[in-house]
Enzyme design. Structure first.
Site, PDB file in Angstrom:
ATOM      1  N   HIS B  76     -65.953  -0.092 -18.575  1.00  0.00           N
ATOM      2  CA  HIS B  76     -65.188  -1.290 -18.153  1.00  0.00           C
ATOM      3  C   HIS B  76     -64.260  -0.779 -17.101  1.00  0.00           C
ATOM      4  O   HIS B  76     -64.303  -1.630 -16.044  1.00  0.00           O
ATOM      5  CB  HIS B  76     -64.192  -1.350 -19.629  1.00  0.00           C
ATOM      6  CG  HIS B  76     -62.977  -2.242 -19.003  1.00  0.00           C
ATOM      7  ND1 HIS B  76     -63.206  -3.707 -18.569  1.00  0.00           N
ATOM      8  CD2 HIS B  76     -61.602  -2.167 -18.856  1.00  0.00           C
ATOM      9  CE1 HIS B  76     -61.649  -4.222 -18.389  1.00  0.00           C
ATOM     10  NE2 HIS B  76     -61.034  -3.271 -18.774  1.00  0.00           N
ATOM     11  N   ASP B 105     -68.702 -10.481  15.127  1.00  0.00           N
ATOM     12  CA  ASP B 105     -69.330  -9.966  13.846  1.00  0.00           C
ATOM     13  C   ASP B 105     -68.541  -8.621  13.663  1.00  0.00           C
ATOM     14  O   ASP B 105     -67.494  -8.354  14.560  1.00  0.00           O
ATOM     15  CB  ASP B 105     -70.621  -9.900  13.994  1.00  0.00           C
ATOM     16  CG  ASP B 105     -71.248  -9.811  12.667  1.00  0.00           C
ATOM     17  OD1 ASP B 105     -70.879  -9.080  11.846  1.00  0.00           O
ATOM     18  OD2 ASP B 105     -72.300 -10.786  12.626  1.00  0.00           O
ATOM     19  N   TRP B 141     -62.655   6.827 -17.331  1.00  0.00           N
ATOM     20  CA  TRP B 141     -63.062   6.725 -15.880  1.00  0.00           C
ATOM     21  C   TRP B 141     -62.308   8.079 -15.108  1.00  0.00           C
ATOM     22  O   TRP B 141     -62.950   8.363 -13.997  1.00  0.00           O
ATOM     23  CB  TRP B 141     -62.520   5.497 -15.070  1.00  0.00           C
ATOM     24  CG  TRP B 141     -61.089   5.597 -14.934  1.00  0.00           C
ATOM     25  CD1 TRP B 141     -59.972   5.559 -15.370  1.00  0.00           C
ATOM     26  CD2 TRP B 141     -60.670   5.403 -13.359  1.00  0.00           C
ATOM     27  NE1 TRP B 141     -58.822   5.381 -14.646  1.00  0.00           N
ATOM     28  CE2 TRP B 141     -59.105   5.434 -13.355  1.00  0.00           C
ATOM     29  CE3 TRP B 141     -61.349   5.322 -12.166  1.00  0.00           C
ATOM     30  CZ2 TRP B 141     -58.511   5.401 -12.407  1.00  0.00           C
ATOM     31  CZ3 TRP B 141     -60.524   5.375 -10.960  1.00  0.00           C
ATOM     32  CH2 TRP B 141     -59.137   5.436 -11.043  1.00  0.00           C
ATOM     33  N   SER B 168     -70.793   4.111   0.264  1.00  0.00           N
ATOM     34  CA  SER B 168     -70.772   2.667   0.642  1.00  0.00           C
ATOM     35  C   SER B 168     -69.442   2.344   0.943  1.00  0.00           C
ATOM     36  O   SER B 168     -69.134   2.108   2.119  1.00  0.00           O
ATOM     37  CB  SER B 168     -71.073   1.857  -0.617  1.00  0.00           C
ATOM     38  OG  SER B 168     -70.563   0.590  -0.454  1.00  0.00           O
ATOM     39  N   SER B 169     -68.330   2.774   0.499  1.00  0.00           N
ATOM     40  CA  SER B 169     -66.727   2.628   0.627  1.00  0.00           C
ATOM     41  C   SER B 169     -66.602   3.106   2.249  1.00  0.00           C
ATOM     42  O   SER B 169     -66.018   2.506   2.734  1.00  0.00           O
ATOM     43  CB  SER B 169     -66.048   3.051  -0.197  1.00  0.00           C
ATOM     44  OG  SER B 169     -66.278   2.584  -1.444  1.00  0.00           O
ATOM     45  N   HIS B 252     -54.835   8.061  -6.938  1.00  0.00           N
ATOM     46  CA  HIS B 252     -53.434   7.286  -6.446  1.00  0.00           C
ATOM     47  C   HIS B 252     -53.624   6.628  -5.521  1.00  0.00           C
ATOM     48  O   HIS B 252     -53.267   5.543  -5.477  1.00  0.00           O
ATOM     49  CB  HIS B 252     -52.244   8.278  -6.485  1.00  0.00           C
ATOM     50  CG  HIS B 252     -50.989   7.383  -6.816  1.00  0.00           C
ATOM     51  ND1 HIS B 252     -50.822   6.894  -7.935  1.00  0.00           N
ATOM     52  CD2 HIS B 252     -50.234   6.979  -5.854  1.00  0.00           C
ATOM     53  CE1 HIS B 252     -49.864   5.841  -7.669  1.00  0.00           C
ATOM     54  NE2 HIS B 252     -49.306   5.907  -6.525  1.00  0.00           N
ATOM     55  N   GLU B 254     -56.621   6.014  -4.439  1.00  0.00           N
ATOM     56  CA  GLU B 254     -57.289   4.478  -5.033  1.00  0.00           C
ATOM     57  C   GLU B 254     -56.330   3.454  -5.367  1.00  0.00           C
ATOM     58  O   GLU B 254     -57.002   2.109  -5.331  1.00  0.00           O
ATOM     59  CB  GLU B 254     -58.398   5.121  -5.868  1.00  0.00           C
ATOM     60  CG  GLU B 254     -59.007   4.189  -6.782  1.00  0.00           C
ATOM     61  CD  GLU B 254     -60.157   3.600  -5.881  1.00  0.00           C
ATOM     62  OE1 GLU B 254     -60.608   4.133  -4.724  1.00  0.00           O
ATOM     63  OE2 GLU B 254     -60.525   2.649  -6.221  1.00  0.00           O
ATOM     64  N   TYR B 256     -53.796   2.271  -4.801  1.00  0.00           N
ATOM     65  CA  TYR B 256     -53.286   1.384  -3.399  1.00  0.00           C
ATOM     66  C   TYR B 256     -54.259   0.885  -2.652  1.00  0.00           C
ATOM     67  O   TYR B 256     -54.153  -0.172  -2.106  1.00  0.00           O
ATOM     68  CB  TYR B 256     -52.490   2.344  -2.549  1.00  0.00           C
ATOM     69  CG  TYR B 256     -50.992   2.773  -3.508  1.00  0.00           C
ATOM     70  CD1 TYR B 256     -50.706   2.145  -4.752  1.00  0.00           C
ATOM     71  CD2 TYR B 256     -50.039   3.584  -3.032  1.00  0.00           C
ATOM     72  CE1 TYR B 256     -49.756   2.494  -5.290  1.00  0.00           C
ATOM     73  CE2 TYR B 256     -49.139   3.904  -3.503  1.00  0.00           C
ATOM     74  CZ  TYR B 256     -48.980   3.554  -4.776  1.00  0.00           C
ATOM     75  OH  TYR B 256     -47.651   3.741  -5.432  1.00  0.00           O
ATOM     76  N   SER B 267     -49.564 -12.224   1.725  1.00  0.00           N
ATOM     77  CA  SER B 267     -48.826 -12.521   3.055  1.00  0.00           C
ATOM     78  C   SER B 267     -49.500 -13.443   4.078  1.00  0.00           C
ATOM     79  O   SER B 267     -48.778 -14.040   5.021  1.00  0.00           O
ATOM     80  CB  SER B 267     -48.750 -11.041   3.672  1.00  0.00           C
ATOM     81  OG  SER B 267     -48.158 -10.629   3.102  1.00  0.00           O
ATOM     82  N   HIS B 301     -47.872  12.632 -10.550  1.00  0.00           N
ATOM     83  CA  HIS B 301     -46.895  11.828 -11.609  1.00  0.00           C
ATOM     84  C   HIS B 301     -47.993  11.361 -12.573  1.00  0.00           C
ATOM     85  O   HIS B 301     -47.439  10.667 -13.628  1.00  0.00           O
ATOM     86  CB  HIS B 301     -46.303  10.923 -11.101  1.00  0.00           C
ATOM     87  CG  HIS B 301     -47.011   9.581 -10.296  1.00  0.00           C
ATOM     88  ND1 HIS B 301     -46.520   8.935  -9.238  1.00  0.00           N
ATOM     89  CD2 HIS B 301     -48.246   9.099 -10.684  1.00  0.00           C
ATOM     90  CE1 HIS B 301     -47.307   8.031  -8.765  1.00  0.00           C
ATOM     91  NE2 HIS B 301     -48.404   8.227  -9.576  1.00  0.00           N
ATOM     92  N   HIS B 302     -49.364  11.433 -12.428  1.00  0.00           N
ATOM     93  CA  HIS B 302     -50.175  11.050 -13.386  1.00  0.00           C
ATOM     94  C   HIS B 302     -50.418  12.193 -14.490  1.00  0.00           C
ATOM     95  O   HIS B 302     -51.204  12.205 -15.499  1.00  0.00           O
ATOM     96  CB  HIS B 302     -51.470  10.599 -13.074  1.00  0.00           C
ATOM     97  CG  HIS B 302     -51.497   9.484 -12.131  1.00  0.00           C
ATOM     98  ND1 HIS B 302     -52.090   8.282 -12.483  1.00  0.00           N
ATOM     99  CD2 HIS B 302     -51.333   9.416 -10.642  1.00  0.00           C
ATOM    100  CE1 HIS B 302     -51.736   7.410 -11.512  1.00  0.00           C
ATOM    101  NE2 HIS B 302     -51.507   8.026 -10.505  1.00  0.00           N
ATOM    102  N   THR B 327     -42.095  -0.802  -1.272  1.00  0.00           N
ATOM    103  CA  THR B 327     -42.701  -2.003  -2.193  1.00  0.00           C
ATOM    104  C   THR B 327     -41.732  -3.278  -2.475  1.00  0.00           C
ATOM    105  O   THR B 327     -41.914  -4.354  -2.353  1.00  0.00           O
ATOM    106  CB  THR B 327     -42.928  -1.483  -3.732  1.00  0.00           C
ATOM    107  OG1 THR B 327     -43.926  -0.408  -3.339  1.00  0.00           O
ATOM    108  CG2 THR B 327     -43.804  -2.575  -4.511  1.00  0.00           C
ATOM    109  N   LYS B 330     -41.252  -5.477   0.752  1.00  0.00           N
ATOM    110  CA  LYS B 330     -42.670  -6.516   0.597  1.00  0.00           C
ATOM    111  C   LYS B 330     -41.820  -7.548  -0.210  1.00  0.00           C
ATOM    112  O   LYS B 330     -42.065  -8.737   0.087  1.00  0.00           O
ATOM    113  CB  LYS B 330     -43.683  -5.779   0.333  1.00  0.00           C
ATOM    114  CG  LYS B 330     -44.156  -4.971   1.180  1.00  0.00           C
ATOM    115  CD  LYS B 330     -45.783  -4.551   0.804  1.00  0.00           C
ATOM    116  CE  LYS B 330     -46.320  -4.160   2.084  1.00  0.00           C
ATOM    117  NZ  LYS B 330     -46.817  -5.424   2.817  1.00  0.00           N
ATOM    118  N   ARG B 449     -53.300   5.376 -25.967  1.00  0.00           N
ATOM    119  CA  ARG B 449     -54.379   4.523 -25.409  1.00  0.00           C
ATOM    120  C   ARG B 449     -55.649   5.281 -25.923  1.00  0.00           C
ATOM    121  O   ARG B 449     -55.580   6.473 -26.422  1.00  0.00           O
ATOM    122  CB  ARG B 449     -54.198   4.399 -23.833  1.00  0.00           C
ATOM    123  CG  ARG B 449     -54.071   5.617 -23.213  1.00  0.00           C
ATOM    124  CD  ARG B 449     -53.553   5.711 -21.641  1.00  0.00           C
ATOM    125  NE  ARG B 449     -54.720   5.056 -21.057  1.00  0.00           N
ATOM    126  CZ  ARG B 449     -54.846   5.375 -19.631  1.00  0.00           C
ATOM    127  NH1 ARG B 449     -54.470   6.354 -19.175  1.00  0.00           N
ATOM    128  NH2 ARG B 449     -55.990   5.211 -18.957  1.00  0.00           N
TER     129      ARG B 449
END
Lengths: 384, 526
Positions: B76, B105, B141, B168-169, B252, B254, B256, B267, B301-302, B327, B330, B449
């Site tokens: 998932h 293009d 994951w 790809s990315s 991390h 990722e 963002y 925006s 922090h993870h 943040t 924004k 979790r």
């Protein structure tokens, strides 16, 4: 939008009501239903206070931000004939809303730092009075009292274990402390600073009792530590908090905190029991005795991987039923169970010689294997 | 600015039939391919989430084996992150960036084709693990060792999938950077770029910086498993926690990568429907860049519970708290953009407002868990699950909905069905809160979790959460239908589409739908 916020607000109020009702009723489990528990250690209380402080700061900022948003949504809409202003910057304002949040963060960082420094003081400023080593296994905990020589495993209790099987037809609400009960709880004295050393035998686990205020990872090959000083006798429950495979959800933690006298009594009982089990190992058992005991041990120690019917999990965990090991030589079978191999853990620490003899006998004679031989505890000891 | 219709008679139409999509180098076609793939994967990943929520509806194990539950948790997440959210934003970038900067293009059209066509193969490979002995990856994951090294044959397939997705990315990111740096129309200076383009440029740099780290980390897993190395095995001198540092150094930034383009979409949407220019354009650019930079120095922090030294805990606490500042800037800028505007509430605006409200909720819980001592309690509970779903579902996914409704009339030339759009909005917004809000409470009350079954005191909130999940899941069928309907027909959309939108971007100067080739001669920007 406004409706959503009203909905959220009423949901929030409703839940707040439930929270207070819950606290009043006192479920005996000791877990508040909605919030962090205040807990029974200094650390847990301080963390709870810190949590509430940040929560209320966030609620305050939220009221301000959402208030401005709601006002704007009501008054600055085209259908009310609003004419759009054309301003698009204001340096002063932008500096203000950069600096103020920074100051708020600073105000949060100070108490956070103080709490963390204390939580980390395992053995420096205040010396620990005793040490317990906690080892995570798939899927049980092992508790070793370094000074008292007590050493045992703690797994999910039999009732929860029966009810949690797929298609068990047992209603979990009828099981007391469903999934939060164990066969052998950890017992600790109150008001003593106890250093907890954590490690793991196979994969990562994390030891967590919410009432104590912290969790820490148990890492194979490394030792991490934490400390508790429980202030109130009672039963405290927690769970493994790091994904550790199939039965991650089924390795609870139960800690019983006793006053000094009761704790000493318990220590004496444990030491006597460990003595007794040593003498059991020198007896000779019949096939029937071993089969009965072996079935029990199989259920709690083997069934999670090799399945209750001995069929295993194809591709991952081999079947016992008809396996070449169970039908092969005694020595190879004993060696595999006692010493382990790859993903198969070594059971010599987890099970007593009697239990090992029983479960190997059961594997060789159960599931239609009918090998007909009996393994005695003395043979296990000879192997070791 | 020149009218694009002028270029029409030069335009070459696309090839006909299936081969059009296989061989296309057209940014609009590739954008469509990405978006359609993302939508399909959104439903696949969503179906897996519903398996989880069905099992969690009540205590006890009713439907799936715990091992399969773990496989669903893992797939998932992988599918939603790498299959739905990221490709959807790349799709938006492909469609919109050339039209927004006045380029004909993307700069590297053939590479663009390749970076898309890697994806379907990568996901088929990942999905194939479900049918292998031992099943799909089941360690989450995050692929933490040693757990991920146990189990069946899935590991090399999952790792090669990650390699392909990374390729790809990275190619997609290079393409975006090269396009924006080299192909802007004359007069389109960097500080005139629409914010969506800016957020994507910064995202692209993050991608290039971190995808190789992830690829390296999983390759180390591969050699640990098959070639006897011990990077993460203490018995051989390695350290399982090393993997976590490598993973989150990728992980991390990722997260963002998934949220910065959302900021860009929001925006774009809010000024249009507030009929006002975006407030604080340059501070928005700097805030995005600041968030991007900070994302590299907060990873641990993870891992507050792995037993870092005290100094480490405190450093990562302070650094993480700092993210709240840009943040916050924004969010305040969006509020100021709405302030004294003349707002109307079409579906894109509704989703944008819900984004601001609910993303901020996720921001608050994020701030709470940045505090390391408090995180010793929050870590690995449903509080965390609630937090990151608030920033990813009513955050990133709502931004994708807002962007889709906003630009759909431009892409198809037809207005979408506004009442169905609003129905989709209200169902989604209410159900997403019923789904994730209760998870804050069960998390704080002690529910870990990634568990398939739970103690009975968590039953009510879990049942509520599951009901929300099913309503949310099925409400997305409306979204798919609205898109289908708009492609098939509907009221003709003008080139401006939204009242006054021409003030807000070059794309609204092109006809709806735009011709196959646009800006073949560059527009002039005042």
């Amino acid at each position: 939008m406004k409706k959503t916020i009203q909905l959220l607000a009423s949901l929030g109020l409703m839940l707040w009501g439930v929270a207070h009702a819950e606290t009043g009723s006192g479920t005996g489990v000791g877990w508040g239903a909605l919030n962090l528990p205040v807990g029974v250690t200094e650390t847990s209380r301080e963390i709870h206070d810190l949590h509430m402080l940040i929560l209320w700061i966030c609620v305050g900022i939220g009221i301000l931000v959402y208030g401005i948003l709601i006002y704007s949504l009501i008054h600055h809409r085209k259908s009310k004939g609003a004419v759009p202003a054309q301003f698009h910057e204001n340096t002063k304002l932008e500096i203000v809303w950069t600096i103020i949040p920074f100051l708020i963060l600073l105000a949060m960082a100070v108490p956070a730092t103080n709490v963390m420094i204390k939580a980390y003081d395992t053995d420096k400023v205040e010396k620990a009075q005793m040490t317990i080593k906690v080892t995570g296994y798939q899927w049980k905990w092992r508790y070793t009292y370094l000074d008292e020589g007590i050493d045992f495993f703690s797994s999910l209790d039999a009732k929860s274990n029966a009810a949690r099987q797929l298609g068990s037809k047992i209603d979990p609400t009828t099981v007391e402390h469903y999934l939060l009960n164990v066969d052998h709880p950890l017992v600790v004295p109150v008001n003593k600073k106890i250093r907890i050393l954590l490690t793991a035998a196979d994969v990562l686990h994390a030891w967590w009792v919410p009432e104590f205020g912290w969790k820490k990872d148990a890492i194979p090959g490394f030792v991490t530590d934490g400390w508790i000083k429980v202030e109130k006798p009672g039963i405290y429950r927690g769970q493994c908090a790091e994904l550790c495979g199939r039965d991650h959800g089924f390795m609870p933690i139960v800690v019983i905190a006793k006053n000094d006298e009761d704790y000493k009594k318990w220590v004496a009982e444990q030491q006597a029991q460990q003595q007794a089990s040593k003498s059991d190992a020198s007896k000779t058992y019949t096939l029937d005795e071993l089969m009965v005991k072996g079935k029990e041990v199989y259920k709690s120690s083997c069934a999670a991987c090799h399945s209750p019917e001995g069929e295993g999990t194809p591709g991952v965990f081999p079947a016992i039923k008809g396996s070449s090991v169970a039908l092969g030589s005694k020595d190879d079978h004993v060696k595999l169970v006692v010493d382990g191999k790859n993903a198969m853990p070594a059971f010599k620490d987890q099970l007593s010689p009697v239990e090992l003899a029983a479960v190997i006998t059961y594997q060789r004679n159960g599931f239609g294997n009918n090998k007909g031989d009996v393994i005695q505890p003395s043979e296990i000891q000879a192997h070791q | 600015m020149t009218a694009a219709t002028h270029d029409d008679h030069h335009a070459h139409g696309p090839e006909k039939g299936f081969m059009r999509w296989v061989t296309t180098t057209n940014h609009k076609d590739i954008g469509t391919l990405y978006l359609v793939t993302a939508l399909i994967m959104f439903f696949v990943g969503g179906a897996m989430a519903l398996v989880l929520r069905a099992e969690l509806f009540e205590p006890g194990i009713q439907f799936v084996d715990p091992a399969f539950f773990n496989q669903m948790t893992t797939l998932h997440a992988l599918i939603m992150v790498f299959g739905a959210v990221m490709p959807a934003f790349v799709g938006l970038a492909n469609w919109m960036i050339p039209m927004m900067i006045g380029a004909p293009d993307m700069a590297l059209p053939r590479m663009n084709n390749w970076s898309f066509w890697i994806l379907p193969f990568a996901f088929v490979m990942l999905a194939s693990t479900l049918f292998m002995e031992g099943g799909a990856p089941a360690a989450g994951w995050t692929f933490y060792p040693p757990l991920v090294l146990q189990g069946g044959n899935h590991l090399p397939f999952a790792i090669f999938t990650v390699h392909l997705l990374g390729m790809s990315s990275i190619m997609g990111a290079i393409n975006i950077i090269v396009t924006v740096f080299n192909m802007r129309a004359p007069g389109m200076t960097m500080m005139k770029l629409p914010l969506f383009v800016w957020t994507w440029v910064i995202t692209a740099f993050l991608l290039i910086a971190v995808m190789p780290v992830f690829a390296g980390a999983v390759t180390m897993l591969l050699t640990d498993k098959f070639f006897g190395t011990s990077f993460f095995n203490a018995a051989g001198g390695g350290d399982p926690v090393l993997y976590q540092h490598l993973f989150w150094f990728f992980g991390h930034p990722e997260v963002y990568i998934m949220i910065l383009p959302s900021f860009g979409v929001i925006s774009a949407v809010i000024p249009t429907f507030a009929r006002k220019p975006l407030f604080g354009y340059s501070s928005m650019v700097y805030a995005t860049a600041a968030i991007g930079l900070l994302s590299f120095i907060v990873w641990a922090h993870h891992q507050y519970t792995v037993g870092m030294p005290l100094a480490g805990e405190l450093y990562f606490t302070y650094a993480t708290m700092l993210i709240a500042v840009p943040t916050g800037v924004k969010v305040f800028n969006w509020l100021a953009t709405m302030w004294r505007g003349a707002m109307t509430f079409e579906t894109p605006m509704l989703f944008a407002i819900a984004f601001v409200v609910l993303f901020t909720m996720g921001g608050f819980t994020g701030l709470m868990m940045s505090i390391s001592p408090a995180d010793l309690q929050y870590h690995d509970t449903y509080f965390i699950v609630a937090h990151f779903h608030y920033v990813l579902v009513p955050g990133a996914v709502f931004a994708l909905f807002a962007g889709t409704y906003y630009w759909l009339p431009k892409w198809t030339g037809h207005m979408y069905d506004e009442s169905l759009g609003k129905l989709h909005f209200w169902l989604s917004t209410i159900s997403v809160n019923v789904l994730f809000f209760p998870q804050h409470f069960v998390g704080l009350a002690g529910m870990p979790r990634r568990i398939p079954d739970y103690a009975v005191q968590f039953a009510e909130f879990n049942a509520m959460s599951s009901v929300g999940a099913f309503v949310f899941g099925f409400a997305q069928l409306i979204f798919a239908y609205v898109i289908y309907k708009a492609i098939k027909g509907g009221a003709k959309a003008s080139s401006e589409v939204w009242e006054g939108a021409q003030e807000h971007g070059l794309e609204w100067h092109l006809p709806s739908p735009p011709p196959y080739h646009t800006w073949t001669s560059a527009p002039e920007i005042k």
